[in-house]
Each structure stands twice: as C-alpha cells, then as structure tokens.
Design an enzyme around this catalytic site. Sequence first.
Site, mmCIF file in Angstrom:
data_model
loop_
_atom_site.group_PDB
_atom_site.id
_atom_site.type_symbol
_atom_site.label_atom_id
_atom_site.label_comp_id
_atom_site.label_asym_id
_atom_site.label_seq_id
_atom_site.Cartn_x
_atom_site.Cartn_y
_atom_site.Cartn_z
ATOM 1 C CB SER A 131 39.255 50.444 45.290
ATOM 2 O OG SER A 131 38.257 50.599 44.321
HETATM 3 N N1 SAH Z 1 37.632 48.095 40.658
HETATM 4 C C1 SAH Z 1 38.709 49.007 40.515
HETATM 5 C C2 SAH Z 1 38.265 50.413 40.803
HETATM 6 C C3 SAH Z 1 38.055 51.166 39.547
HETATM 7 S S1 SAH Z 1 37.437 52.803 39.734
HETATM 8 C C4 SAH Z 1 39.872 48.523 41.357
HETATM 9 O O1 SAH Z 1 40.109 47.371 41.375
HETATM 10 O O2 SAH Z 1 40.573 49.299 41.920
HETATM 11 C C5 SAH Z 1 35.792 52.584 39.118
HETATM 12 C C6 SAH Z 1 35.675 52.243 37.658
HETATM 13 O O3 SAH Z 1 34.294 52.201 37.339
HETATM 14 C C7 SAH Z 1 36.305 53.230 36.676
HETATM 15 O O4 SAH Z 1 37.279 52.575 35.931
HETATM 16 C C8 SAH Z 1 35.143 53.676 35.801
HETATM 17 O O5 SAH Z 1 35.489 53.870 34.448
HETATM 18 C C9 SAH Z 1 34.191 52.505 35.962
HETATM 19 N N2 SAH Z 1 32.790 52.776 35.641
HETATM 20 C C10 SAH Z 1 32.027 53.868 35.935
HETATM 21 N N3 SAH Z 1 30.785 53.723 35.450
HETATM 22 C C11 SAH Z 1 30.736 52.489 34.845
HETATM 23 C C12 SAH Z 1 29.739 51.767 34.168
HETATM 24 N N4 SAH Z 1 28.507 52.265 33.979
HETATM 25 N N5 SAH Z 1 30.045 50.548 33.690
HETATM 26 C C13 SAH Z 1 31.277 50.021 33.852
HETATM 27 N N6 SAH Z 1 32.276 50.661 34.468
HETATM 28 C C14 SAH Z 1 32.018 51.891 34.973
#
Ligand code: SAH
Length: 283
Positions: A131
């Site tokens: 993010s």
């Molecule tokens: N929190 C991260 C951002 C990751 S992007 C950071 O620190 O930058 C969002 C993430 O959500 C992705 O890795 C995706 O695989 C995950 N995601 C999407 N749907 C999900 C679900 N149902 N359960 C767990 N993770 C999920």
Amino acid sequence: MSKLKPPFGPQRRGVSRPTTAHAGQQPERGPRLPAGYSAANSNTRINMPQPFSLVGAKAGLPDPQFALNMGLNSDRQRSVMVSRLREQGIEDERVLAAMQAVPRHAFVDQGLASRAYEDAALPIGYGQTISQPWVVAHMLSVICRDRQPVRVLEVGAGCGYQAAVLAHFVREVYAIERVRGLYEQARDNLARAGSRGRVRLSFGDGMAGLPHAVPFDGIVVSAAGVKIPESLLDQLAVGARLIAPEGTVNQKLILIERVGVASWRRSELENVRFVPLRPGTQN
Ligand code: SAH
C-alpha cells in the site's frame, strides 16, 4: 518468478492532498521503472494495463551499490517520508514513529528498494501491491484515533509492511493473507525487519476473519470487496472500529464503528483504488 499484473493499488484517488508521485516521474537514482509502469497515484491510468516484471526491474538496476547503500540511507529517506506524511495531514505520532522505524525497503523486491519511500504503491508479485504510505498512515490513524487498541486484525497482509507498522504500537497484531506465496514473503520480510515475533500471521481467507482470536479492537482490510464481509463486523469489540475499501470501479474507504452489541455506525471517507478482496485461498 511471481506474476505481476495490474492494478497497482491500493492507492487513494480523487483526494486533494499533496502528492509527490507523478506519472512518468523517475527517481534521481536507482532503477528506472519500465515504460508503461506508473508509480503515480491512481487518478492516472486506473484501468489501463501496465506491463511490468520484476525481472525487468532487476535487469535495469544501474547501481549495484544502491541496495547496499540503502541500509545507510534509509533512515534519512524515512524521515523525508514522515515529513511528507505530516504535510499530508497525518498527525498520529504513534503511526509516524512506527513508519519512521519500519524499513519499508525491506518489504519490496530489491530492484524496487530505491522507490520504497515514495508516496506510491509498488508491485509485490501475484498482481498485488504494497500500500501507498499515505494509505497505511491514514488507515491506521483512523483506527487508532483517541484510543489505544490492544488487538488488531489486518485482512490482506501482502508483503507484511502494514502489519509491521501496526506491531510497533499495538500489542497483539493478527494478519491474514490468502495467497500462499505472499504469506511466505510476509513471514520472511517480517523476520528480516525484526517484527516477526510481534505479528501473528496466518494463511487463509480473511473474509471469514479470525474467529478464534475475537474480539478485535480494530480491523484493517487492505483489499476492496463489493461489500464489507459481515463476519468481520461481528468480530469487532463494542466500541471498536473497522476500516476497509468498498466497491469495484468506484471505491471508497469506509469506517465502521460498532456502537452497540447490535449496532454499527458507518461513514464514508476518501475515494481510493485497492486490489480486490477475493474469497478462498490461492496456493
Ligand atoms: N497490507 C499490505 C497490502 C497488501 S495488498 C501492505 O502492507 O502493503 C492486499 C492483499 O490482500 C493482497 O496481498 C491480497 O492477496 C490480499 N487479500 C485479498 N483478499 C483476501 C482475503 N479474502 N483474505 C486475505 N487476504 C486477502
């Protein structure tokens, strides 16, 4: 090799706060991103396919010393990032101190380390992104405003960065990721960044929350669903807050406060663009 596909969210869009990332802008040093990749906030090129591969980023790394120097320079780069966050309206000193402390460059591929402190989302593989710093700072500030949560859940750990930031000032951080490769990446990154023991990371579908660890004082959802899953609302303690992006093409950050055993208050915050919240797991 991981697959990298657009969109490169989560990023915010349509907000009038200052930003330093612009389409086509290149860093003064470090790798040039391939043509077509936009590190811009997503009010540019939201739905455009943007081919990109980490192989290309690595191959284009012009200065092999860069990654080595990164450790030395990163403190200063993080100070610049934190000053920018202040200018962009982030006021929570716990969040700012945590973002000063956590080495964001350790959570991205080495070929992208030079861009780690820009205000941009960056690809982490599997079509997902780390993010944008402002998004992380804003979501955590909203969850923690006027309170000190003890137990917080993050749905969508990705590379583990946001969980590491949270773990700097929240005692019990739970994080869940549905893509096995990213879960493993997060586990390794958290270990390298010295945060592993502080984050209880699990592999699974976070749409169901984590029933064995309820109730949570805060829930941060890092991927956008059409609707916020109801099971997550049920896992909030009374008085606790959840923040999540909601929507498909037009997304908004939504803040939900559980104001009673059977009542929740909902407010709409900024326009954003996040990667999708998906059911099930991916091995
Ligand atoms: N929190 C991260 C951002 C990751 S992007 C950071 O620190 O930058 C969002 C993430 O959500 C992705 O890795 C995706 O695989 C995950 N995601 C999407 N749907 C999900 C679900 N149902 N359960 C767990 N993770 C999920």
